[in-house]
Design an enzyme around this catalytic site. Structure first.
Site, short mmCIF file in Angstrom:
data_model
loop_
_atom_site.label_atom_id
_atom_site.label_comp_id
_atom_site.label_asym_id
_atom_site.label_seq_id
_atom_site.Cartn_x
_atom_site.Cartn_y
_atom_site.Cartn_z
N GLU A 66 0.64 -3.39 4.30
CA GLU A 66 0.70 -2.08 3.65
C GLU A 66 1.14 -1.08 4.72
OE1 GLU A 66 -0.55 -0.61 -0.36
OE2 GLU A 66 -0.26 -2.58 0.54
N CYS A 94 3.27 -0.66 -0.59
CA CYS A 94 3.14 -2.11 -0.46
C CYS A 94 4.47 -2.75 -0.07
CB CYS A 94 2.61 -2.72 -1.76
SG CYS A 94 3.68 -2.43 -3.19
#
Length: 591
Positions: free
Chosen positions: A583, A537
Site C-alpha cells: 500500500e 493499493c
C-alpha cells in the site's frame, strides 16, 4: 532428491506436509526431456510437430490475441516496462526493427539454466537474461532471487520475455533465502505468497523499492498508451523531476506477519462433465470420500488450476478453524453442484443475533475463536474493532483484509495531517478543521479521524457502502451534524463542500486499483484543499495521478491562492506480509 513440478503437482498429503527443503525442487511433465537444454543450442534443440491447417488457423488467432498491448498500469504493462529496462533500449529497438520482439529464441517446454539478474518488486518474480546467438531475452520465474542459479521450464512467450516454472534452485542466494522461515506447507505451489523465504526486513525493503521504482518510471507518463484509457484524455508529460520527489520513507510493517488475513475466498470447480452426464443417465458412481478431481483452495503458481488447501497460515485462527467443516460439507454434497463456486470466509466479532442494536443477525457461523466468529454468508454482517472504533459491513462488500495494520495506517495518516513540526503547520494556515473523504467506503478514515475535525464529509459510489458508513457513524456516537456521507461519483463531493474553508480542509483519496481520473483531479486542484493524503493499493496509478496533480497545480497556481501542491512525503505500508503487494501513502500540501 525427487521433485515435483508446480503445474502437475500431485503429491500425497504426507508429502505436502513435509517440512520445506533448503532447495526448491519441482518436477517437470513427463512429455519433455529431464536433462537441461543449453541455451546456446536452443534453436536446434526442439522440433515443432506438424500441425493441421485448422490447428494453424487457431494458433494464428491465439497469437494475434496474445499480442494485444497490455492495459496501462496493469501487471502485464508493468512487467513489460521492467523487461525493457533490464534489456536496455538499444537491444529492444534492435529486436523490434528485426521483427523479433515477439519471437522467443527457444521453444515452449524447454529447460534452461539461468542466473537471476533481478527481482521485479511489483510482482515478486525474478528476471533473468538468456542470451542465444547474440539475442538477449528475459525469462520471468517465480520464487527465485537475485544471484541465484536456477533451472526453469518455459511455458509461455510474450513480447521480449517468456514465463517459466521454477524446477530447481541450483545455487541459492544465502544472504536472502532462508527456507526455515517458511510456515506454509503449500509454499512454492500455491500462488498466494511470494516472499515466505525472506526475512521480514528484506520484504519491507523490497516493498520500499516498489514505491521508488513506481515514482521513477510511472509518474505523469502518457495517459493514453496506444488505446483509450477511460477517464483520461491524451495526456503527454515527462516524469516528475527527481528533485520534486522526497526520499521514500521505510515501509511501515504489519504488526502481524502471519495469522493476519481477515478474509479468504477459496474456490472449487464444477464436477467433471463425464460425471454430470452420468448423473443425468442415472448411472453415476457413488462418491465415497473426496474424489480425486475435487480441489478446494487457491490457484497453483502460474496456472488457473485450483489446488487443495486445508489451511492457510496467513489467515486468522477462526478462518482456519472454519475451513475444515466447510470443506467437509462440500465434499459430502459435491454431487449436488452443477457449477463451481467461490467461498467466503470473514473474521468477525460476534454481533447481537437479535438485531436489536440495528445490525442484521449473523448467519452461517461455522466456528468460533474466543470473541471471534467466521461469517460465510455473503449477505451476513461483519463487525471489526479498530482502535476505539467499531465498524460493521456486509460480508460480501469491500473492507481492508488486515485488521492489525489498520491502526498503523490510520495513525500514520493522522500524524501526516497534524505534523509535530511547527514549520509544516505554518504552511497550512493553522490546524485543519474540516475533512473530505473521497472513495470513503464504509467510513474507515472518516470515522477514525472524526474526533480531530469539526466536520467530515464522505462520498462513495456504492450505496451499500454508504449505508454501512452511516451505520458506523451512529455506532460510534458521531452525529449527522459532524459527519455526513453521500452516494455518488467521487468528483461530485466538491460541489457539496463549497462552504468548507480551503486553508483548513484536508482531502483523503483512497481509490480502487485503477486510480482516479482527470475530471476528479481537475476539480480537486480547483477546490484547493490545503493538505491531500492519497492512499493507494496500486502505487503505479498513484504515481501517475500524483504527477498529473503536480503538473496541473503548477499550471494554475491562481486557483490555490498563488500556491501549488508539493509532494511532501511518500511511504509504503505492508497490508499483506509474505506477498509482493504494498500500500502506498503520498502526502501533498499547498506551498
Amino acid at each position: 532428491m525427487a521433485s515435483t513440478h508446480p503445474r502437475s503437482r500431485s503429491g500425497s498429503p504426507a508429502e505436502l506436509a513435509a517440512p520445506p527443503e533448503k532447495k526448491l525442487r519441482l518436477d517437470a511433465h513427463e512429455d519433455v526431456p529431464q536433462a537441461p537444454v543449453e541455451v546456446q543450442d536452443a534453436s536446434a534443440a526442439y522440433q515443432t510437430p506438424p500441425s493441421t491447417s485448422k490447428k494453424q488457423t487457431k494458433q494464428k488467432k491465439n497469437k494475434k490475441k496474445a499480442r494485444r498491448v497490455p492495459e496501462p498500469y496493469s501487471h502485464d504493462d508493468i512487467l513489460t516496462r521492467e523487461v525493457v529496462a533490464l534489456l536496455g533500449q538499444e537491444a529492444v529497438d534492435a529486436a523490434t526493427a528485426a521483427n523479433l520482439d515477439w519471437d522467443a529464441p527457444f521453444e515452449r517446454f524447454q529447460h534452461l539454466e539461468l542466473t537471476v539478474a533481478s527481482i521485479s518488486p511489483s510482482t515478486g518474480k525474478s528476471l533473468s537474461i538468456a542470451t542465444v546467438d547474440d539475442r538477449r531475452w528475459v525469462v520471468v520465474t517465480p520464487l527465485s532471487l537475485p544471484g541465484e542459479r536456477i533451472r526453469v521450464r518455459v511455458y509461455q512467450h510474450a513480447r521480449l520475455h517468456s514465463q517459466a516454472d521454477l524446477l530447481e534452485v541450483l545455487k541459492p542466494n544465502p544472504e536472502w533465502r532462508d527456507m526455515s522461515l517458511v510456515q506454509c506447507k503449500y509454499f512454492g505451489t500455491c500462488a498466494g505468497c511470494q516472499y515466505q523465504m525472506l526475512s521480514y526486513e528484506k520484504q519491507l525493503d523490497l516493498k520500499r523499492q516498489t514505491v521508488v521504482e513506481a515514482y521513477k518510471n510511472y509518474s505523469c507518463q502518457f495517459i493514453n498508451y496506444m488505446f483509450d484509457l477511460p477517464g483520461w484524455e491524451t495526456y503527454d508529460c515527462t516524469a516528475i523531476p527527481s528533485e520534486l520527489v522526497p526520499a521514500i520513507q521505510p515501509t511501515i510493517g504489519s504488526p502481524l506477519q502471519y495469522g493476519y488475513r481477515t478474509k479468504l475466498t477459496p474456490h472449487f470447480q464444477r464436477p467433471p462433465f463425464a460425471f454430470q452426464k452420468a448423473q443425468k443417465r442415472g448411472d453415476a458412481p457413488v462418491i465415497e470420500g473426496k474424489p480425486d478431481w475435487l480441489k478446494i483452495g487457491f490457484h497453483e503458481v502460474g496456472t488457473s488450476r485450483v489446488m487443495d488447501i486445508e489451511e492457510c497460515p496467513i489467515a486468522t485462527p477462526v478462518i482456519n478453524r472454519t475451513l475444515g467443516p466447510v470443506r467437509a460439507d462440500i465434499i459430502s454434497n459435491i454431487a449436488r453442484y452443477k457449477n463451481g463456486a467461490t467461498l467466503l470466509f470473514r473474521d468477525s466479532l460476534r454481533l447481537d443475533d437479535s438485531g436489536g442494536d440495528g445490525a442484521q443477525p449473523t448467519t452461517n457461523i461455522v466456528a468460533e475463536d474466543g470473541e471471534h466468529i467466521c461469517v460465510t454468508d455473503q449477505k451476513g454482517s461483519v463487525r471489526e474493532r479498530i482502535g476505539d472504533m467499531l465498524f460493521e459491513y456486509t460480508a460480501g462488500t469491500f473492507f481492508q483484509n488486515n485488521n492489525s495494520a489498520l491502526v498503523p495506517l490510520t495513525g500514520y495518516v493522522r500524524d501526516a495531517i497534524f505534523p509535530a513540526d511547527p514549520s509544516v503547520s505554518a504552511t497550512t494556515n493553522g490546524k485543519p478543521t474540516h475533512l473530505v473523504d473521497a472513495y470513503c467506503g464504509s467510513g474507515l478514515f472518516s470515522i477514525m479521524l472524526a474526533p480531530h475535525f469539526d466536520r467530515v464529509a464522505g462520498i462513495e459510489l456504492s450505496a451499500e457502502s454508504i449505508r454501512a458508513a452511516q451505520r458506523n457513524a451512529e455506532l460510534n456516537g458521531l452525529s449527522p451534524e459532524k459527519i455526513s456521507f453521500m452516494a455518488g461519483d467521487a468528483a461530485n463531493i466538491f460541489e457539496t463542500v463549497q462552504d468548507f474553508p480551503r486553508e483548513r480542509t484536508v482531502l483523503i483519496i483512497d481509490p480502487p486499483r485503477k486510480g482516479t481520473d482527470e475530471r476528479f483531479i481537475e476539480q480537486m486542484v480547483a477546490f484547493g484543499a490545503s493538505t491531500v493524503v492519497y492512499v493507494s493499493c496500486n502505487v503505479h496509478t498513484q504515481a501517475r495521478d500524483v504527477g498529473v496533480v503536480l503538473k496541473k497545480s503548477a499550471e494554475s497556481p491562481a486557483a490555490q491562492g498563488g500556491r501549488k501542491y508539493v509532494l511532501e512525503s511518500l511511504t509504503g505500508l505492508d497490508l499483506f506480509p509474505q506477498t509482493a503487494h504494498v500500500e502506498a501513502i503520498a502526502v501533498l500540501r499547498l506551498a
